[in-house]
Design a protein around this motif. Sequence first.
Motif, mmCIF file in Angstrom:
data_model
loop_
_atom_site.group_PDB
_atom_site.id
_atom_site.type_symbol
_atom_site.label_atom_id
_atom_site.label_comp_id
_atom_site.label_asym_id
_atom_site.label_seq_id
_atom_site.Cartn_x
_atom_site.Cartn_y
_atom_site.Cartn_z
ATOM 1 N N VAL A 131 0.809 -1.216 0.000
ATOM 2 C CA VAL A 131 0.000 0.000 0.000
ATOM 3 C C VAL A 131 0.844 1.269 0.000
ATOM 4 O O VAL A 131 0.338 2.366 0.205
ATOM 5 N N ALA A 132 2.149 1.147 -0.244
ATOM 6 C CA ALA A 132 3.021 2.317 -0.207
ATOM 7 C C ALA A 132 2.782 3.214 -1.418
ATOM 8 O O ALA A 132 2.417 2.745 -2.504
ATOM 9 N N VAL A 133 2.991 4.493 -1.235
ATOM 10 C CA VAL A 133 2.858 5.453 -2.333
ATOM 11 C C VAL A 133 4.047 5.332 -3.278
ATOM 12 O O VAL A 133 3.912 5.467 -4.496
ATOM 13 N N GLU A 134 5.226 5.078 -2.711
ATOM 14 C CA GLU A 134 6.441 4.944 -3.518
ATOM 15 C C GLU A 134 6.948 3.504 -3.469
ATOM 16 O O GLU A 134 6.620 2.745 -2.554
ATOM 17 N N ALA A 135 7.775 3.147 -4.422
ATOM 18 C CA ALA A 135 8.256 1.781 -4.556
ATOM 19 C C ALA A 135 9.347 1.469 -3.533
ATOM 20 O O ALA A 135 9.980 2.366 -2.952
ATOM 21 N N VAL A 136 9.593 0.163 -3.349
ATOM 22 C CA VAL A 136 10.589 -0.299 -2.384
ATOM 23 C C VAL A 136 11.960 0.315 -2.640
ATOM 24 O O VAL A 136 12.663 0.699 -1.707
ATOM 25 N N TYR A 137 12.362 0.425 -3.903
ATOM 26 C CA TYR A 137 13.705 0.950 -4.179
ATOM 27 C C TYR A 137 13.862 2.404 -3.765
ATOM 28 O O TYR A 137 14.976 2.884 -3.557
ATOM 29 N N VAL A 138 12.753 3.095 -3.593
ATOM 30 C CA VAL A 138 12.779 4.481 -3.112
ATOM 31 C C VAL A 138 12.671 4.528 -1.591
ATOM 32 O O VAL A 138 13.480 5.181 -0.916
ATOM 33 N N ASP A 162 13.853 2.851 -12.476
ATOM 34 C CA ASP A 162 13.091 3.927 -13.119
ATOM 35 C C ASP A 162 12.649 3.507 -14.519
ATOM 36 O O ASP A 162 11.497 3.727 -14.915
ATOM 37 N N ALA A 163 13.556 2.892 -15.257
ATOM 38 C CA ALA A 163 13.221 2.453 -16.616
ATOM 39 C C ALA A 163 12.178 1.344 -16.583
ATOM 40 O O ALA A 163 11.265 1.310 -17.425
ATOM 41 N N HIS A 164 12.287 0.462 -15.605
ATOM 42 C CA HIS A 164 11.321 -0.643 -15.493
ATOM 43 C C HIS A 164 9.924 -0.115 -15.176
ATOM 44 O O HIS A 164 8.928 -0.582 -15.748
ATOM 45 N N VAL A 165 9.847 0.862 -14.292
ATOM 46 C CA VAL A 165 8.547 1.438 -13.935
ATOM 47 C C VAL A 165 7.899 2.092 -15.150
ATOM 48 O O VAL A 165 6.683 1.994 -15.361
ATOM 49 N N ARG A 166 8.711 2.745 -15.976
ATOM 50 C CA ARG A 166 8.157 3.417 -17.158
ATOM 51 C C ARG A 166 7.665 2.428 -18.202
ATOM 52 O O ARG A 166 6.712 2.723 -18.935
ATOM 53 N N SER A 167 8.276 1.254 -18.266
ATOM 54 C CA SER A 167 7.988 0.351 -19.380
ATOM 55 C C SER A 167 7.239 -0.914 -19.012
ATOM 56 O O SER A 167 6.766 -1.633 -19.902
ATOM 57 N N ARG A 168 7.094 -1.208 -17.742
ATOM 58 C CA ARG A 168 6.567 -2.512 -17.357
ATOM 59 C C ARG A 168 5.093 -2.681 -17.723
ATOM 60 O O ARG A 168 4.325 -1.727 -17.744
ATOM 61 N N SER A 169 4.717 -3.921 -17.952
ATOM 62 C CA SER A 169 3.332 -4.272 -18.217
ATOM 63 C C SER A 169 2.733 -4.886 -16.962
ATOM 64 O O SER A 169 3.415 -5.092 -15.958
ATOM 65 N N ALA A 170 1.462 -5.205 -17.001
ATOM 66 C CA ALA A 170 0.804 -5.817 -15.843
ATOM 67 C C ALA A 170 1.454 -7.144 -15.481
ATOM 68 O O ALA A 170 1.447 -7.555 -14.322
ATOM 69 N N LEU A 171 2.051 -7.821 -16.459
ATOM 70 C CA LEU A 171 2.686 -9.100 -16.185
ATOM 71 C C LEU A 171 3.938 -8.949 -15.333
ATOM 72 O O LEU A 171 4.397 -9.902 -14.713
ATOM 73 N N ALA A 172 4.520 -7.746 -15.304
ATOM 74 C CA ALA A 172 5.748 -7.514 -14.552
ATOM 75 C C ALA A 172 5.483 -6.993 -13.144
ATOM 76 O O ALA A 172 6.401 -6.774 -12.377
ATOM 77 N N LEU A 173 4.217 -6.800 -12.801
ATOM 78 C CA LEU A 173 3.884 -6.303 -11.475
ATOM 79 C C LEU A 173 3.991 -7.423 -10.442
ATOM 80 O O LEU A 173 3.751 -8.590 -10.736
ATOM 81 N N HIS A 174 4.335 -7.043 -9.225
ATOM 82 C CA HIS A 174 4.253 -7.998 -8.122
ATOM 83 C C HIS A 174 2.775 -8.354 -7.933
ATOM 84 O O HIS A 174 1.927 -7.457 -7.907
ATOM 85 N N PRO A 175 2.436 -9.638 -7.831
ATOM 86 C CA PRO A 175 1.011 -10.000 -7.762
ATOM 87 C C PRO A 175 0.289 -9.475 -6.530
ATOM 88 O O PRO A 175 -0.954 -9.440 -6.511
ATOM 89 N N ALA A 176 1.015 -9.030 -5.503
ATOM 90 C CA ALA A 176 0.360 -8.455 -4.322
ATOM 91 C C ALA A 176 0.095 -6.969 -4.481
ATOM 92 O O ALA A 176 -0.608 -6.363 -3.676
ATOM 93 N N ASP A 177 0.652 -6.352 -5.543
ATOM 94 C CA ASP A 177 0.419 -4.938 -5.788
ATOM 95 C C ASP A 177 -1.010 -4.695 -6.241
ATOM 96 O O ASP A 177 -1.623 -5.575 -6.881
ATOM 97 N N PRO A 178 -1.557 -3.506 -5.943
ATOM 98 C CA PRO A 178 -2.903 -3.191 -6.434
ATOM 99 C C PRO A 178 -2.895 -3.079 -7.948
ATOM 100 O O PRO A 178 -1.933 -2.600 -8.552
ATOM 101 N N ARG A 179 -3.946 -3.526 -8.564
ATOM 102 C CA ARG A 179 -4.052 -3.464 -10.028
ATOM 103 C C ARG A 179 -4.828 -2.213 -10.450
ATOM 104 O O ARG A 179 -5.680 -1.735 -9.757
#
Length: 258
Positions: A211-218, A241-258
Amino acid sequence: MPEVDLVFPRAFVEFVNPADETEVMRCDLTWLTSSYMCIFGQGCQGIYADAPDTGCCTLGAHFADEDDEERVKTFVDQLDETQWQFHPGRPVKRKDWIETDDDGERKTRTLTVDGQQACVFHNRADFAPANGQGGAGCALHGLALQQGRNPLETKPDVCWQLPIRRRFRNVERQDGSTYTEVTITEYDRVGWGPGGHDLDWYCSGNTEAHVAVEAVYVTHEAELTELMGKAAYDELVRHCDAHVRSRSALALHPADPR
């Protein structure tokens, strides 16, 4: 919500540590760009159902090595009764806060209070010293905040690293040269060993903790910098940063909100 399955596709990136050409960093982009955050005191159910208020502090903390123990000792000596609920009320001795497990490994002591076991440094919810401070939580964590430090300075290594996991592997290339592979990934149930599957609740793969506003790496910049070094962390940020800009739903952690 239930925890997600432990096995799912992950995106990794590998790069040479800019500060050490003998190391190749292998970083789990799926985990590091996830929205995980520690929710202790904000919905954390604890790893055991009979100790819901003690988070992951139920079993105490094993020391990584002698240096880890000695570093923690310097801060234990600075705690007093207003900061540490179970302070012995006299100069602290190692036996007050250190014990050995069945394998002879040194760790922080555990205490059972009102049926709930926890690390000796875990102040319970009824902790209310005369100075008006108190409440549940790690005495060493509280000390760091009072002194304007990052808690990674005062707590055992395993405590501030969780739930980030660092692993080392020596790799030999086909040409006979070698390098050290340093993996930075999620410390999920598997990281706890066989007993990890017996935990009643665990946060890293639980939707309630993503539920964090920012990602773990931040949010975990300090911890990752300590684990990887500044140069490697800066390179990691570029890839994240590049991954966040380009990732698809398949690259999301499954526990992340969709």
